[in-house]
Design a protein around this motif. Structure first.
Motif, PDB file in Angstrom:
ATOM      1  N   ALA A 132       0.844  -1.199   0.000  1.00  0.00           N
ATOM      2  CA  ALA A 132       0.000   0.000   0.000  1.00  0.00           C
ATOM      3  C   ALA A 132       0.880   1.251   0.000  1.00  0.00           C
ATOM      4  CB  ALA A 132      -0.923  -0.008   1.215  1.00  0.00           C
ATOM      5  N   LYS A 133       2.029   1.179   0.706  1.00  0.00           N
ATOM      6  CA  LYS A 133       2.910   2.359   0.778  1.00  0.00           C
ATOM      7  C   LYS A 133       3.637   2.569  -0.547  1.00  0.00           C
ATOM      8  CE  LYS A 133       4.021   3.056   5.562  1.00  0.00           C
ATOM      9  NZ  LYS A 133       4.464   1.983   6.430  1.00  0.00           N
ATOM     10  N   GLU A 134       4.156   1.449  -1.100  1.00  0.00           N
ATOM     11  CA  GLU A 134       4.950   1.582  -2.326  1.00  0.00           C
ATOM     12  C   GLU A 134       4.076   1.777  -3.546  1.00  0.00           C
ATOM     13  OE1 GLU A 134       7.505  -1.759  -2.392  1.00  0.00           O
ATOM     14  OE2 GLU A 134       8.784  -0.942  -0.795  1.00  0.00           O
ATOM     15  N   GLY A 135       2.871   1.293  -3.486  1.00  0.00           N
ATOM     16  CA  GLY A 135       1.921   1.539  -4.579  1.00  0.00           C
ATOM     17  C   GLY A 135       1.924   0.480  -5.651  1.00  0.00           C
ATOM     18  N   ASN A 136       2.985  -0.323  -5.726  1.00  0.00           N
ATOM     19  CA  ASN A 136       3.033  -1.301  -6.813  1.00  0.00           C
ATOM     20  C   ASN A 136       2.573  -2.670  -6.317  1.00  0.00           C
ATOM     21  OD1 ASN A 136       3.433  -2.497  -9.217  1.00  0.00           O
ATOM     22  ND2 ASN A 136       5.689  -2.365  -9.185  1.00  0.00           N
ATOM     23  N   ARG A 159      -8.467   0.207  -0.970  1.00  0.00           N
ATOM     24  CA  ARG A 159      -8.827   1.563  -0.511  1.00  0.00           C
ATOM     25  C   ARG A 159      -7.560   2.390  -0.279  1.00  0.00           C
ATOM     26  NH1 ARG A 159     -12.025  -0.509   3.524  1.00  0.00           N
ATOM     27  NH2 ARG A 159     -13.862  -1.165   2.413  1.00  0.00           N
ATOM     28  N   ALA A 160      -6.552   1.743   0.338  1.00  0.00           N
ATOM     29  CA  ALA A 160      -5.315   2.479   0.628  1.00  0.00           C
ATOM     30  C   ALA A 160      -4.613   2.882  -0.668  1.00  0.00           C
ATOM     31  CB  ALA A 160      -4.396   1.617   1.484  1.00  0.00           C
ATOM     32  N   LEU A 161      -4.682   2.016  -1.684  1.00  0.00           N
ATOM     33  CA  LEU A 161      -3.974   2.309  -2.927  1.00  0.00           C
ATOM     34  C   LEU A 161      -4.705   3.342  -3.769  1.00  0.00           C
ATOM     35  CD1 LEU A 161      -2.873  -1.262  -4.039  1.00  0.00           C
ATOM     36  CD2 LEU A 161      -1.359   0.657  -3.572  1.00  0.00           C
ATOM     37  N   LEU A 162      -6.028   3.245  -3.800  1.00  0.00           N
ATOM     38  CA  LEU A 162      -6.761   4.046  -4.789  1.00  0.00           C
ATOM     39  C   LEU A 162      -7.533   5.220  -4.197  1.00  0.00           C
ATOM     40  CD1 LEU A 162      -7.948   1.038  -6.914  1.00  0.00           C
ATOM     41  CD2 LEU A 162      -6.177   2.671  -7.498  1.00  0.00           C
ATOM     42  N   GLY A 163      -7.734   5.229  -2.911  1.00  0.00           N
ATOM     43  CA  GLY A 163      -8.419   6.351  -2.267  1.00  0.00           C
ATOM     44  C   GLY A 163      -9.735   6.681  -2.934  1.00  0.00           C
ATOM     45  N   SER A 164      -9.873   7.951  -3.391  1.00  0.00           N
ATOM     46  CA  SER A 164     -11.169   8.393  -3.935  1.00  0.00           C
ATOM     47  C   SER A 164     -11.479   7.738  -5.287  1.00  0.00           C
ATOM     48  CB  SER A 164     -11.194   9.904  -4.070  1.00  0.00           C
ATOM     49  OG  SER A 164     -10.112  10.281  -4.888  1.00  0.00           O
ATOM     50  N   ALA A 165     -10.449   7.177  -5.939  1.00  0.00           N
ATOM     51  CA  ALA A 165     -10.697   6.543  -7.249  1.00  0.00           C
ATOM     52  C   ALA A 165     -11.202   5.106  -7.087  1.00  0.00           C
ATOM     53  CB  ALA A 165      -9.409   6.546  -8.066  1.00  0.00           C
ATOM     54  N   TYR A 166     -11.394   4.685  -5.835  1.00  0.00           N
ATOM     55  CA  TYR A 166     -11.753   3.284  -5.553  1.00  0.00           C
ATOM     56  C   TYR A 166     -12.931   2.812  -6.395  1.00  0.00           C
ATOM     57  CZ  TYR A 166     -13.221  -0.761  -2.799  1.00  0.00           C
ATOM     58  OH  TYR A 166     -13.601  -2.021  -2.409  1.00  0.00           O
ATOM     59  N   LYS A 167     -14.002   3.642  -6.403  1.00  0.00           N
ATOM     60  CA  LYS A 167     -15.242   3.194  -7.061  1.00  0.00           C
ATOM     61  C   LYS A 167     -15.025   2.952  -8.532  1.00  0.00           C
ATOM     62  CE  LYS A 167     -18.555   5.022  -3.944  1.00  0.00           C
ATOM     63  NZ  LYS A 167     -19.106   6.273  -3.528  1.00  0.00           N
ATOM     64  N   GLU A 168     -14.228   3.839  -9.126  1.00  0.00           N
ATOM     65  CA  GLU A 168     -14.048   3.759 -10.576  1.00  0.00           C
ATOM     66  C   GLU A 168     -13.032   2.682 -10.955  1.00  0.00           C
ATOM     67  OE1 GLU A 168     -13.594   7.089 -13.983  1.00  0.00           O
ATOM     68  OE2 GLU A 168     -12.837   7.516 -11.973  1.00  0.00           O
ATOM     69  N   ALA A 169     -12.053   2.471 -10.080  1.00  0.00           N
ATOM     70  CA  ALA A 169     -10.902   1.660 -10.489  1.00  0.00           C
ATOM     71  C   ALA A 169     -10.885   0.260  -9.880  1.00  0.00           C
ATOM     72  CB  ALA A 169      -9.616   2.400 -10.110  1.00  0.00           C
ATOM     73  N   VAL A 170     -11.975  -0.113  -9.189  1.00  0.00           N
ATOM     74  CA  VAL A 170     -12.003  -1.464  -8.617  1.00  0.00           C
ATOM     75  C   VAL A 170     -13.209  -2.229  -9.145  1.00  0.00           C
ATOM     76  CG1 VAL A 170     -12.259  -2.797  -6.484  1.00  0.00           C
ATOM     77  CG2 VAL A 170     -10.803  -0.783  -6.505  1.00  0.00           C
TER      78      VAL A 170
END
Ligand SMILES: Nc1ncnc2c1ncn2[C@@H]1O[C@H](COP(=O)(O)OP(=O)(O)OP(=O)(O)O)[C@@H](O)[C@H]1O
Ligand SMILES: [Mg+2]
Length: 425
Positions: A132-136, A159-170
């Motif tokens: 989650a910290k490194e992002g990859n 959630r930690a990786l995508l934050g507000s984009a969660y809905k669109e990107a999951v």
């Protein structure tokens, strides 16, 4: 009359022309201010509409969540085509199969939202936190027993990786969704091809929960998709039995194994919940919840909630009534009779449980867990007992679910501690 003279006479004086222009300018400025004011009002109204649209969106998301949790929602007539005149004009939602919509089940209420709130499995959770910290995030398989936080951890990571984009990107698919080969070829592939703007280094995530229930054909269809779209999309699979995931998918993923959660960790969580929900309990009651759940956090929370709503107090009697398991104290007494080679007393205990309606599998699994944690049995005796229980368990699972099998087991357990002289007449 001289036309030219007339025209010259009708021309306004220099002074009156200036005042005319000033008036005109004033009028224009007033107009502009008025227009500006009404434009500002319109913008204000638009903002309000936008906020209420967002709130509506949130409501719909909540409804979708409820739908997944509680069952079918009959949408009001203005949201979907509804030919039933009885429903027309009714703007309330009718939720079938749900008694209390406002209060979600305790397990959902206390589902961790952040990785640091996930209890137990420290090593696996730490690896997820680093991702989650490194992002990859690599393609992942989370595997382990039910109710120990696999789905929760994946959702926290996404959630930690995508934050507000969660809905669109999951894209989340579980066993309740159709996940046959067509869905893999269409829905999953289309999502993998979809363009979503994300912070650099982040990927879309496809969560395939309960992936062990996907057919091998559907899993085969995933293989190439996982590779082709690896630049933009990562997969997270959760399953109970990793061997049901085909080898090629396993080799494309990092595998994280989740173990059962320790009793002390579950106990801490239960005490937290009791404090929040003002549940009354005694320590033995919580011990009974721990025993009945056997390392399964979901089961523990559910048993706590059922006992609390059924009896209003958490003590061992109430817990075992709700969990419908043989009372470990009876099994423990039976084992002690076996140790003293008191066959008839030991048999009475088993027959008693049988007549209370417990199945052979309930009795034998409780027997195993009691022997495992029994403090008054020596290690040698435990080993012998567990071997005998294991053999009988195999027969019961094979279909011999009879009292005779259990009685035979009791006889063999008695024999373990008897010496040759006990057989001399
Ligand atoms: N490690 C944990 N920490 C805190 N709560 C947990 C944990 N594991 C499970 N829970 C509780 O149990 C519920 C179910 O957990 P979850 O859905 O993650 O289980 P799972 O491992 O995916 O099980 P299954 O294999 O049946 O899908 C959660 O809502 C949460 O309340
Ligand atoms: Mg799950």
């Amino acid at each position: 009359m001289d036309r030219t003279t007339n025209t010259v006479l009708s021309l306004p004086s220099k002074h009156s022309a200036r005042s005319h222009f000033e008036k005109e300018r004033e009028r224009l400025v007033t107009d502009i201010i008025q227009n500006l004011n009404s434009a500002l009002k319109e913008i204000d109204q638009l903002n309000k509409n936008f906020e209420s649209a967002i709130a509506m969106g949130d409501q719909f998301d909540r409804i979708a969540e409820l739908w997944r949790e509680f069952g079918t929602i009959i949408a009001p007539p203005d949201l979907c085509q509804n030919d039933d005149p009885a429903n027309s004009g009714d703007d309330t939602f009718e939720i079938e199969g749900s008694v209390d919509v406002v209060d979600p089940p305790t397990v959902e209420k206390y589902r961790p939202v952040y990785l640091e709130d996930v209890v137990g499995n420290e090593e696996a959770v730490m690896r997820l936190t680093v991702m989650a910290k490194e992002g990859n995030m690599p393609n992942l398989i989370l595997t382990g027993a039910p109710g120990i936080g696999k789905t929760t951890s994946i959702l926290c990571l996404a959630r930690a990786l995508l934050g507000s984009a969660y809905k669109e990107a999951v894209l989340e698919l579980n066993a309740s969704d159709d996940r046959g080969i067509d869905v893999v070829r269409n829905k999953i592939k289309m999502f993998a091809q979809k363009k979503v703007t994300l912070p650099s280094g982040r990927h879309k995530i496809i969560i395939l929960d309960e992936a062990d229930s996907m057919t091998p054909g559907a899993q085969q269809a995933l293989r190439r998709i996982m590779e082709i779209y690896s630049n933009t999309t990562r997969f997270a699979l959760a399953c109970n039995i990793s061997s049901k995931i085909i080898e090629p998918i396993q080799s494309r993923c990092a595998i994280l194994r989740f173990g059962k959660i320790e009793d002390a960790q579950i106990l801490r969580r239960l005490i937290e919940i009791c404090r929040e929900e003002k549940v009354q309990y005694n320590p033995e009651g919580l011990q009974a919840v721990l025993f009945s759940s056997d390392g399964d956090m979901r089961q523990a929370i559910n048993n706590l909630q059922s006992t609390w709503s059924g009896f209003g107090y958490i003590n061992p009697e109430n817990v075992y009534k709700i969990c419908d398991q043989p009372h470990p104290a009876i099994i423990s007494a039976m084992l002690e009779c076996c140790q003293r080679a008191e066959v008839s007393k030991a048999l009475d205990c088993v027959v008693g449980l049988w007549h209370q309606g417990y199945s052979a599998i309930d009795i034998i699994t409780t027997m195993f867990r009691v022997v495992k944690g029994h403090e008054r049995l020596s290690n040698d005796t435990k080993l012998d007992y567990i071997r005998e229980i294991g053999f009988t368990h195999m027969k019961i699972v094979d279909g011999m679910q009879t009292l005779v099998q259990l009685s035979g087991l009791v006889a063999r357990l008695c024999k373990v501690t008897m010496s040759a002289s006990d057989f001399e007449f």
